[in-house]
Design an enzyme around this catalytic site. Sequence first.
Site, PDB file in Angstrom:
ATOM      1  N   ASP A  34     -86.187  58.251  33.047  1.00  0.00           N
ATOM      2  CA  ASP A  34     -87.040  57.566  34.025  1.00  0.00           C
ATOM      3  C   ASP A  34     -87.727  56.382  33.370  1.00  0.00           C
ATOM      4  OD1 ASP A  34     -86.314  59.671  35.499  1.00  0.00           O
ATOM      5  OD2 ASP A  34     -88.308  60.543  35.727  1.00  0.00           O
ATOM      6  N   ALA A  35     -88.148  56.582  32.105  1.00  0.00           N
ATOM      7  CA  ALA A  35     -88.874  55.511  31.412  1.00  0.00           C
ATOM      8  C   ALA A  35     -87.978  54.291  31.241  1.00  0.00           C
ATOM      9  CB  ALA A  35     -89.367  56.008  30.065  1.00  0.00           C
ATOM     10  N   SER A  83     -98.578  57.209  47.687  1.00  0.00           N
ATOM     11  CA  SER A  83     -98.176  57.365  46.295  1.00  0.00           C
ATOM     12  C   SER A  83     -99.384  56.939  45.435  1.00  0.00           C
ATOM     13  CB  SER A  83     -96.966  56.474  46.103  1.00  0.00           C
ATOM     14  OG  SER A  83     -96.650  56.426  44.768  1.00  0.00           O
ATOM     15  N   LYS A 117    -100.875  65.721  36.228  1.00  0.00           N
ATOM     16  CA  LYS A 117     -99.902  65.119  37.139  1.00  0.00           C
ATOM     17  C   LYS A 117     -98.571  65.830  36.926  1.00  0.00           C
ATOM     18  CE  LYS A 117     -98.149  60.714  38.773  1.00  0.00           C
ATOM     19  NZ  LYS A 117     -96.758  61.102  38.880  1.00  0.00           N
ATOM     20  N   ARG A 138     -91.400  63.696  50.915  1.00  0.00           N
ATOM     21  CA  ARG A 138     -92.137  62.476  51.191  1.00  0.00           C
ATOM     22  C   ARG A 138     -91.295  61.439  51.942  1.00  0.00           C
ATOM     23  NH1 ARG A 138     -95.055  57.799  48.910  1.00  0.00           N
ATOM     24  NH2 ARG A 138     -93.186  56.993  47.969  1.00  0.00           N
ATOM     25  N   CYS A 420     -75.222  39.863  -1.259  1.00  0.00           N
ATOM     26  CA  CYS A 420     -76.619  40.208  -1.015  1.00  0.00           C
ATOM     27  C   CYS A 420     -77.391  38.968  -0.554  1.00  0.00           C
ATOM     28  CB  CYS A 420     -77.234  40.780  -2.297  1.00  0.00           C
ATOM     29  SG  CYS A 420     -79.021  40.981  -2.183  1.00  0.00           S
ATOM     30  N   CYS A 423     -80.027  38.001  -3.545  1.00  0.00           N
ATOM     31  CA  CYS A 423     -79.693  37.499  -4.881  1.00  0.00           C
ATOM     32  C   CYS A 423     -78.269  36.948  -4.965  1.00  0.00           C
ATOM     33  CB  CYS A 423     -79.901  38.596  -5.925  1.00  0.00           C
ATOM     34  SG  CYS A 423     -78.676  39.900  -5.822  1.00  0.00           S
ATOM     35  N   CYS A 443     -81.667  42.876  -8.888  1.00  0.00           N
ATOM     36  CA  CYS A 443     -81.847  42.099  -7.648  1.00  0.00           C
ATOM     37  C   CYS A 443     -83.338  41.982  -7.360  1.00  0.00           C
ATOM     38  CB  CYS A 443     -81.139  42.784  -6.490  1.00  0.00           C
ATOM     39  SG  CYS A 443     -81.493  42.026  -4.904  1.00  0.00           S
TER      40      CYS A 443
END
Length: 677
Positions: A34-35, A83, A117, A138, A420, A423, A443
């Site tokens: 849901d998030a 709501s 809730k 609802r 890298c 370095c 390094c």
Amino acid sequence: MNKKEAKSRIEKLKEEINHHRYLYHVLDKPVISDAALDSLKHELELLEKAFPEYLTPDSPTQRVGGKPLDKFSKVQHATRMLSLNDIFSKEELLEWEERNKKLLPSTSKINYYTEVKMDGLALSLKYSNGLLKQGSTRGDGRVGEDVTQNIKTIQSIPLRINIDSLDKKVSLQAKKEIIVRGEVFMATADFQKLNQEQVKKGESEFANPRNAAAGSIRQLDSNIAGSRRLSFMAYDLVTDLGQKTHKEAHKILQRLGFRAGEENNDSLNSFCDDLSAVEEFYRNISKKRKQLPFWIDGIVININDLNIYQRLGVVGKAPRGAVAYKFPSEQAVTIVEDIQVQIGRTGALTPVAHLTPVRVAGSTVSRATLHNEDEIERLGLKIGDTVIIQKAGDIIPDIVEVLPKMRTGKEKKFVMPKICPMCGSKVLRKEGEVAHYCTNKNCFAVQRESIYHFVSKKAFDIEGLGPKIIDSLFENNLIKNVVDIFDLTFDELKSLERFAEKSAENTIKAINNSKNITLARFIYALGIRHIGEETAIDLADSFGNIDKLKKVNQDDLSNIHDIGGVMADSIVKYFKDQNNLDIINGLLERGVKLINPVSRKHTAITGKSFVVTGTLNSLSREEIKEKIRVAGGKVSSSVSKQTDYLIYGDNPGSKYEKAKKLGITAVSEPEFLAMLE
Ligand code: IVH
């Protein structure tokens, strides 16, 4: 973002949201949280605000509530089912009160009634002369679905309510038709059982208790609905039965025979005189959340006085007089703008995703770790992708999923650098390992990381030598390795931009004070690969002094209980390397003194293994670990079958869940302290 890009992103977001809404609301089979869905909607809302020319009437943001399904007959609600607006912070809470105060006479005294809730779905119940006549969902708030047959199977919904319990003054007319609203939900244990049964039957599992509850209520076959164990918690008495406050409404609901918070117990519902009491309720509930037998996603705050509540009225589809103060969501959607490589102390290259900043679990996040190349491959991630990120507790978030339908075609594949970036030396992936390494022992990045580690809290704990200062010492050629720290002078520090006389003096003092150190911390500070804090303690306990350790061989280590093959190899290799011995000798020559380890006590927790998670109240992380060790216990960072106890603080997150699954005893901070006594 230019107009063209915004238009295309808006279209993609709409498609993605519609797809997930269909899976969620029509099929009751969501595939993202849901998030994450909320996060997609939120981004769409923001874009439509910024580019209103692209706002169309069919946008998911223009939808008011869910449409009733065709399969059930429709019910017109006597009063609209509203709501709630959501808030996520203390600031928003204060703003809410301020807004309401402006609409009320200055003499009004506002106090609150707070409730948990419930994470389920809203239900309206109609009783005629005390008998349950109808139950409806609802729907869009005005018209819902008739689910009477199904809800009759829910044991916590009384088929007859006790109208004789009502005050004598309540009119006969009012008693004739009573409307009660509340939440249908599935208790966590019932949800788990249901999913086990689904698996046995070869059917797919429900994503969460809410979907399981929604799916069950919407079953056309009430036998199936009845076989799913649902519950009901009442939170609203629509009919005027003499209640003047929310609190009184709850008392009446309880007398009528409903579960409406807990009677004589303020833990789920509470009267709050002011907002600081509301905040305390929120904090307490956040702490207890994981122990509750059902899922909740926040608290609901109602203005207690119903006169004031009514007077404030409704905006859109929510009353002004109540809000939902939600728990921070742990998932969000964002874009991976780039993937950069970081080099750690061991020389390992870690790809890190740089994100468009997004709020998740209460803080703004702009980076997520990608661990290694295989992980990027597994996710199928490209630079420019829209992704779902997840945060648990206070750790750096992870990317959990890519949304490939959101692609524009401009996404780029990530390639692990061959040399890298710090370095320029060759990068290699060792056989059998997932990580790539910089092959240069000296390094710059590796050295710098080892110094960050060396001065950190659990090691030499030198205050004043943060990463920025260390970077500047490097840039000014004042240090090359950890030994050089002890050659730093007051004048050298003072010459740096970041230092004033006083701070230079304090840092020199801190460096000198750090010279007396326990053997365990010293070993940990060396940054030997695979050797964490606990193993360093084991080594210090077994060897007792550094000279013995310098001559260590495989046999010496094979007897130490918690040291496995990989660790043993790493230890032996470290002390065979002349460079490392030079570092150790260099430190000792500069006056580093190794103090004997404190002898450990033998107590009830001796030998037991602990994991700590969440925010503690009375102790810091280091303090609690020290207490565990002094009492003979062990501390580990991750939960496994070997863990004996999980100590949890506020917002414990995924470790708590895992411990629960493994049946590990979870104790709160005060419970742990009591154990020590
Ligand atoms: S009061 C005016 N109290 O949350 C609406 N709602 O996000 C009255 N919910 O539709 C709602 N627990 O389904 C209220 N203790 C509680 C609740 C609660 C869960 C749900 C309800 C509502 C939704 C709003």
